[in-house]
Write an enzyme that holds these catalytic residues in place. Structure first.
Site, mmCIF file in Angstrom:
data_model
loop_
_atom_site.group_PDB
_atom_site.id
_atom_site.type_symbol
_atom_site.label_atom_id
_atom_site.label_comp_id
_atom_site.label_asym_id
_atom_site.label_seq_id
_atom_site.Cartn_x
_atom_site.Cartn_y
_atom_site.Cartn_z
ATOM 1 N N HIS A 163 -6.333 54.000 -0.250
ATOM 2 C CA HIS A 163 -6.208 53.209 -1.484
ATOM 3 C C HIS A 163 -4.748 52.995 -1.830
ATOM 4 O O HIS A 163 -3.914 53.871 -1.645
ATOM 5 C CB HIS A 163 -6.935 53.892 -2.648
ATOM 6 N N HIS A 219 -2.157 52.499 -4.791
ATOM 7 C CA HIS A 219 -1.929 52.653 -6.221
ATOM 8 C C HIS A 219 -1.006 51.507 -6.660
ATOM 9 O O HIS A 219 0.045 51.290 -6.053
ATOM 10 C CB HIS A 219 -1.181 53.958 -6.520
#
Ligand code: 5GP
Length: 140
Positions: free
Chosen positions: A100, A102
């Site tokens: 992922h 950020h």
């Protein structure tokens, strides 16, 4: 690639989230523990554990929408900038084993500093720089 992660459960709607973007391959939602208002996570829907494992076409899809999501996050909270980062592996602080990005809004006076502030830095001489560059080329 593991079958189910915390984030696939979010994509599937089993765990509620504040969704900000969705297409066939990519999903983005607000981080539940925001480091700043608008802190957003962008993921491939498929649960590749690390960036290193993402096929190029999936990575291209995710990277393809990162600019517009980043711009939207900044605009939504009137941020001056963003830090966009991946904790790529547990040793780098990755806690959720589903890659992922950020997107963290940044402000002139937030006092946080750059990613460089995380590191003390190392001194490498010319031979060491050449050797590591060659090793990276050889390992591609
Ligand atoms: P990592 O440390 O793996 O780079 O970041 C994982 C992020 O996922 C953390 O910032 C954490 O706040 C966020 N997170 C963990 N559990 C949940 C959840 O159930 N929902 C949402 N929206 N974010 C979560």
């Amino acid at each position: 690639m593991s079958d189910e992660t915390l984030f696939t459960r979010i994509v599937d709607g089993e765990i509620p989230s504040y969704t900000v973007y969705e297409d066939e391959t990519t999903y983005a939602f607000l981080d539940a523990n925001p480091l700043a208002p608008g802190h957003t996570l962008v993921i491939p829907k498929e649960p590749y554990e690390r960036l290193n494992e993402m096929p190029g076409d999936v990575a291209a899809d995710v990277f393809g929408v990162l600019p517009e999501i980043t711009a939207a996050v900044e605009a939504a909270v009137d941020a001056d900038a963003t830090t966009v980062a991946v904790n790529n592996g547990p040793a780098a602080g990755q806690e959720v084993p589903h890659v992922h990005w950020h997107i963290i809004p940044r402000f002139e006076d937030d006092g946080v500093g750059p990613i460089h502030a995380l590191f003390e830095g190392v001194d490498l001489d010319e031979d060491e720089m050449k050797a590591v560059a060659e090793a990276i080329r050889d390992n591609r």
